[in-house]
Design a protein around this motif. Structure first.
Motif, PDB file in Angstrom:
ATOM      1  N   ILE A 170     156.680  48.451 -39.107  1.00 52.24           N
ATOM      2  CA  ILE A 170     158.013  48.541 -38.518  1.00 52.24           C
ATOM      3  C   ILE A 170     159.023  49.094 -39.519  1.00 52.24           C
ATOM      4  O   ILE A 170     159.849  49.959 -39.182  1.00 52.24           O
ATOM      5  CB  ILE A 170     158.467  47.167 -37.984  1.00 52.24           C
ATOM      6  N   THR A 171     158.948  48.622 -40.762  1.00 60.70           N
ATOM      7  CA  THR A 171     159.899  49.092 -41.777  1.00 60.70           C
ATOM      8  C   THR A 171     159.803  50.604 -41.952  1.00 60.70           C
ATOM      9  O   THR A 171     160.813  51.320 -41.962  1.00 60.70           O
ATOM     10  CB  THR A 171     159.644  48.393 -43.126  1.00 60.70           C
ATOM     11  N   ARG A 172     158.576  51.098 -42.094  1.00 56.58           N
ATOM     12  CA  ARG A 172     158.397  52.532 -42.333  1.00 56.58           C
ATOM     13  C   ARG A 172     158.682  53.364 -41.084  1.00 56.58           C
ATOM     14  O   ARG A 172     159.148  54.503 -41.180  1.00 56.58           O
ATOM     15  CB  ARG A 172     157.000  52.800 -42.874  1.00 56.58           C
ATOM     16  N   LEU A 173     158.432  52.815 -39.902  1.00 57.41           N
ATOM     17  CA  LEU A 173     158.809  53.527 -38.675  1.00 57.41           C
ATOM     18  C   LEU A 173     160.325  53.742 -38.637  1.00 57.41           C
ATOM     19  O   LEU A 173     160.802  54.820 -38.265  1.00 57.41           O
ATOM     20  CB  LEU A 173     158.356  52.747 -37.443  1.00 57.41           C
ATOM     21  N   ARG A 174     161.075  52.715 -39.016  1.00 59.46           N
ATOM     22  CA  ARG A 174     162.534  52.840 -39.043  1.00 59.46           C
ATOM     23  C   ARG A 174     162.980  53.835 -40.115  1.00 59.46           C
ATOM     24  O   ARG A 174     163.882  54.642 -39.897  1.00 59.46           O
ATOM     25  CB  ARG A 174     163.172  51.470 -39.278  1.00 59.46           C
ATOM     26  N   GLN A 175     162.342  53.780 -41.274  1.00 59.52           N
ATOM     27  CA  GLN A 175     162.682  54.723 -42.342  1.00 59.52           C
ATOM     28  C   GLN A 175     162.393  56.161 -41.926  1.00 59.52           C
ATOM     29  O   GLN A 175     163.129  57.085 -42.295  1.00 59.52           O
ATOM     30  CB  GLN A 175     161.884  54.377 -43.606  1.00 59.52           C
ATOM     31  N   ILE A 212     144.173  47.929 -25.272  1.00 60.02           N
ATOM     32  CA  ILE A 212     145.373  47.956 -24.431  1.00 60.02           C
ATOM     33  C   ILE A 212     146.006  46.573 -24.392  1.00 60.02           C
ATOM     34  O   ILE A 212     147.226  46.413 -24.513  1.00 60.02           O
ATOM     35  CB  ILE A 212     145.039  48.449 -23.019  1.00 60.02           C
ATOM     36  N   ASP A 213     145.166  45.546 -24.252  1.00 59.45           N
ATOM     37  CA  ASP A 213     145.672  44.175 -24.258  1.00 59.45           C
ATOM     38  C   ASP A 213     146.364  43.862 -25.572  1.00 59.45           C
ATOM     39  O   ASP A 213     147.461  43.277 -25.604  1.00 59.45           O
ATOM     40  CB  ASP A 213     144.511  43.196 -24.025  1.00 59.45           C
ATOM     41  N   LEU A 214     145.756  44.269 -26.692  1.00 60.41           N
ATOM     42  CA  LEU A 214     146.357  44.012 -28.000  1.00 60.41           C
ATOM     43  C   LEU A 214     147.696  44.722 -28.133  1.00 60.41           C
ATOM     44  O   LEU A 214     148.682  44.138 -28.610  1.00 60.41           O
ATOM     45  CB  LEU A 214     145.403  44.480 -29.105  1.00 60.41           C
ATOM     46  N   MET A 215     147.755  45.978 -27.709  1.00 62.50           N
ATOM     47  CA  MET A 215     149.009  46.721 -27.817  1.00 62.50           C
ATOM     48  C   MET A 215     150.098  46.093 -26.965  1.00 62.50           C
ATOM     49  O   MET A 215     151.257  46.009 -27.389  1.00 62.50           O
ATOM     50  CB  MET A 215     148.777  48.184 -27.448  1.00 62.50           C
ATOM     51  N   ASN A 216     149.747  45.625 -25.781  1.00 63.50           N
ATOM     52  CA  ASN A 216     150.732  44.950 -24.938  1.00 63.50           C
ATOM     53  C   ASN A 216     151.267  43.701 -25.618  1.00 63.50           C
ATOM     54  O   ASN A 216     152.472  43.398 -25.547  1.00 63.50           O
ATOM     55  CB  ASN A 216     150.112  44.581 -23.589  1.00 63.50           C
ATOM     56  N   ARG A 217     150.384  42.983 -26.324  1.00 65.09           N
ATOM     57  CA  ARG A 217     150.821  41.755 -27.004  1.00 65.09           C
ATOM     58  C   ARG A 217     151.704  42.072 -28.210  1.00 65.09           C
ATOM     59  O   ARG A 217     152.667  41.348 -28.485  1.00 65.09           O
ATOM     60  CB  ARG A 217     149.595  40.925 -27.414  1.00 65.09           C
ATOM     61  N   ILE A 218     151.379  43.142 -28.919  1.00 64.04           N
ATOM     62  CA  ILE A 218     152.226  43.541 -30.054  1.00 64.04           C
ATOM     63  C   ILE A 218     153.613  43.941 -29.568  1.00 64.04           C
ATOM     64  O   ILE A 218     154.642  43.536 -30.142  1.00 64.04           O
ATOM     65  CB  ILE A 218     151.570  44.704 -30.831  1.00 64.04           C
ATOM     66  N   ILE A 219     153.659  44.730 -28.502  1.00 62.67           N
ATOM     67  CA  ILE A 219     154.952  45.174 -27.962  1.00 62.67           C
ATOM     68  C   ILE A 219     155.779  43.988 -27.484  1.00 62.67           C
ATOM     69  O   ILE A 219     156.998  43.930 -27.697  1.00 62.67           O
ATOM     70  CB  ILE A 219     154.726  46.198 -26.830  1.00 62.67           C
ATOM     71  N   LYS A 229     155.518  40.864 -28.601  1.00 55.93           N
ATOM     72  CA  LYS A 229     155.908  40.054 -29.760  1.00 55.93           C
ATOM     73  C   LYS A 229     157.100  40.661 -30.484  1.00 55.93           C
ATOM     74  O   LYS A 229     157.974  39.934 -30.978  1.00 55.93           O
ATOM     75  CB  LYS A 229     154.722  39.921 -30.716  1.00 55.93           C
ATOM     76  N   TYR A 230     157.148  41.987 -30.555  1.00 48.50           N
ATOM     77  CA  TYR A 230     158.235  42.677 -31.249  1.00 48.50           C
ATOM     78  C   TYR A 230     159.059  43.479 -30.242  1.00 48.50           C
ATOM     79  O   TYR A 230     159.310  44.663 -30.428  1.00 48.50           O
ATOM     80  CB  TYR A 230     157.662  43.586 -32.337  1.00 48.50           C
ATOM     81  N   SER A 231     159.495  42.801 -29.210  1.00 46.70           N
ATOM     82  CA  SER A 231     160.194  43.473 -28.116  1.00 46.70           C
ATOM     83  C   SER A 231     161.564  44.001 -28.521  1.00 46.70           C
ATOM     84  O   SER A 231     162.160  44.812 -27.807  1.00 46.70           O
ATOM     85  CB  SER A 231     160.348  42.514 -26.923  1.00 46.70           C
ATOM     86  N   ASP A 232     162.073  43.550 -29.664  1.00 47.36           N
ATOM     87  CA  ASP A 232     163.332  44.093 -30.166  1.00 47.36           C
ATOM     88  C   ASP A 232     163.119  45.420 -30.885  1.00 47.36           C
ATOM     89  O   ASP A 232     164.084  46.126 -31.200  1.00 47.36           O
ATOM     90  CB  ASP A 232     163.998  43.107 -31.110  1.00 47.36           C
ATOM     91  N   VAL A 233     161.853  45.765 -31.145  1.00 46.82           N
ATOM     92  CA  VAL A 233     161.518  47.004 -31.853  1.00 46.82           C
ATOM     93  C   VAL A 233     160.853  48.012 -30.930  1.00 46.82           C
ATOM     94  O   VAL A 233     161.221  49.190 -30.903  1.00 46.82           O
ATOM     95  CB  VAL A 233     160.577  46.713 -33.046  1.00 46.82           C
ATOM     96  N   VAL A 269     168.410  52.512 -26.311  1.00 45.31           N
ATOM     97  CA  VAL A 269     168.679  51.144 -26.763  1.00 45.31           C
ATOM     98  C   VAL A 269     168.050  50.892 -28.140  1.00 45.31           C
ATOM     99  O   VAL A 269     167.868  49.747 -28.559  1.00 45.31           O
ATOM    100  CB  VAL A 269     168.179  50.104 -25.738  1.00 45.31           C
ATOM    101  N   LYS A 270     167.718  52.006 -28.832  1.00 44.65           N
ATOM    102  CA  LYS A 270     167.234  51.963 -30.214  1.00 44.65           C
ATOM    103  C   LYS A 270     165.919  51.201 -30.372  1.00 44.65           C
ATOM    104  O   LYS A 270     165.660  50.548 -31.389  1.00 44.65           O
ATOM    105  CB  LYS A 270     168.309  51.402 -31.145  1.00 44.65           C
ATOM    106  N   ARG A 271     165.078  51.279 -29.347  1.00 52.30           N
ATOM    107  CA  ARG A 271     163.719  50.763 -29.469  1.00 52.30           C
ATOM    108  C   ARG A 271     162.757  51.941 -29.559  1.00 52.30           C
ATOM    109  O   ARG A 271     163.068  53.042 -29.099  1.00 52.30           O
ATOM    110  CB  ARG A 271     163.353  49.868 -28.290  1.00 52.30           C
ATOM    111  N   ILE A 272     161.597  51.712 -30.134  1.00 51.14           N
ATOM    112  CA  ILE A 272     160.599  52.765 -30.303  1.00 51.14           C
ATOM    113  C   ILE A 272     159.745  52.843 -29.043  1.00 51.14           C
ATOM    114  O   ILE A 272     159.008  51.905 -28.725  1.00 51.14           O
ATOM    115  CB  ILE A 272     159.725  52.498 -31.540  1.00 51.14           C
ATOM    116  N   ALA A 273     159.899  53.948 -28.320  1.00 52.59           N
ATOM    117  CA  ALA A 273     159.131  54.136 -27.086  1.00 52.59           C
ATOM    118  C   ALA A 273     157.650  54.180 -27.428  1.00 52.59           C
ATOM    119  O   ALA A 273     157.219  54.935 -28.304  1.00 52.59           O
ATOM    120  CB  ALA A 273     159.558  55.419 -26.393  1.00 52.59           C
ATOM    121  N   SER A 274     156.857  53.382 -26.738  1.00 53.58           N
ATOM    122  CA  SER A 274     155.439  53.236 -27.055  1.00 53.58           C
ATOM    123  C   SER A 274     154.609  53.635 -25.848  1.00 53.58           C
ATOM    124  O   SER A 274     154.641  52.973 -24.809  1.00 53.58           O
ATOM    125  CB  SER A 274     155.143  51.794 -27.460  1.00 53.58           C
TER     126      SER A 274
END
Length: 340
Positions: free
Chosen positions: A11-16, A45-52, A54-58, A74-79
């Motif tokens: 997340i840090t490097r994605l923002r950078q 796909i299940d794992l990616m849905n859970r990551i998204i 968990k970090y729904s603010d990102v 809304v400054k979120r990373i489209a996935s």
């Protein structure tokens, strides 16, 4: 990987790197074909849905161009989700449709192995004996038609040249190369030759230039630099036009990266270098970093809506003999394939 980090992405490097959207590539090695490939793709796909979640603010899941823009606003990373390797669908129209329903928006037709209905890039190697389908089979052509009807992007990275040409002669929608570069600058079979680039220009598709060192320099001892990557971007742009070139870094799909492009935080270095050349405008850069892939997505969405008015979903089974050639018949319900 920089500083011993276990990946190219966090997340840090994605923002950078000012990343506003990305495809999450769903991949399973070819050895899983006919065994547990579909399960592995579904688990990811299940794992990616859970990551998204968990970090729904990102992160924010996206399935359309408009949803990508909304996430960005809304400054979120489209996935977005993409399947890398047609073995995921086990030669089944039903599985193709179900993956689409689960949010998958592109499918790379093959990885580095043939599947029962399409040939991969290694068949183009010198003195190759790997050719099995000579491009696409008749069943494969129906897969392409169904992908057009659904609005799922057809990805031609990793496929053989004949497969590329067959697809471009059939598809009604623009296609993508999710992570390939220019063959004329590096004559690797994974790259796109000039005559195919001309077809992409006509198709109004997109070639997303990868950062894979061997596809950039064709030299095992030279990983290249931002200058080498930019050369591929400029070369492809000169043939297909500014509207059909993009970025397909392949981060976390590779072990090495070019110097100055070690991870997702380094995208601004590439953009700064392109701008310094003097022949890139701000509008050009916007197209390169996302505008062009959004255009291709929108065109696929538009064509799909029109096709769905008159076209029914594709039905039927792949020919039993095509499965037998690949030793995949054992994974099927044989009651569906009665012996003659």
């Amino acid at each position: 990987m920089e500083n011993g980090a276990p990946s190219h992405t966090d997340i840090t490097r994605l923002r950078q790197g000012q990343v506003g959207g990305q495809f999450w590539s769903i991949y399973t090695d070819c050895e899983h074909q006919g065994k547990d490939a579909t399960i592995s793709f579904l688990e990811q796909i299940d794992l990616m849905n859970r990551i998204i979640a968990k970090y729904s603010d990102v992160f924010q899941r996206a399935t359309t161009a408009e949803e990508v823009r909304q996430a960005f606003s809304v400054k979120r990373i489209a996935s977005l989700f993409g399947v890398e390797g047609g073995q995921a669908i086990e030669s089944s129209f039903s599985m193709l449709r179900l993956f689409y329903q689960l949010g998958v928006r592109y499918m790379t037709l093959t990885h580095n192995c043939n599947i029962p209905w399409a040939d991969q890039n290694n068949v183009d190697g010198v003195n190759s004996t790997l050719i099995e389908n000579n491009g696409l089979t008749e069943f494969a052509k129906k897969i392409i038609i169904e992908m057009n009807r659904l609005g799922m992007l057809v990805d031609l990275s990793h496929v053989s040249k004949q497969t590329m040409i067959d697809v471009l002669n059939i598809t009604q929608s623009p296609v993508i190369f999710s992570h390939s570069s220019a063959y004329s600058l590096c004559n690797h079979i994974r790259n796109v030759q000039d005559d195919v680039l001309e077809l992409i220009k006509k198709n109004q598709g997109i070639v997303m230039v990868t950062f894979v060192p061997i596809l950039i320099t064709c030299n095992l001892t030279n990983v290249g630099t931002v200058v080498d990557v930019a050369a591929h971007i400029n070369y492809i742009r000169n043939i297909v036009g500014i509207d059909s070139v993009g970025l397909g870094g392949d981060y976390d799909g590779i072990w090495e990266t070019p110097n100055d492009l070690e991870d997702v935080s380094k995208y601004p270095k590439l953009i700064a270098y392109l701008l310094s050349q003097g022949n890139w405008t701000r509008d050009d850069i916007i197209k390169l970093i996302g505008g062009n892939i959004l255009r291709v997505m929108e065109k696929n969405e538009q064509i799909a809506k029109e096709l769905q008015k008159t076209m029914k979903p594709q039905e039927g089974l792949i020919d039993r003999k095509e499965l037998e050639v690949h030793n995949l018949i054992q994974c099927r319900n044989l009651d569906m394939y009665p012996t003659e």
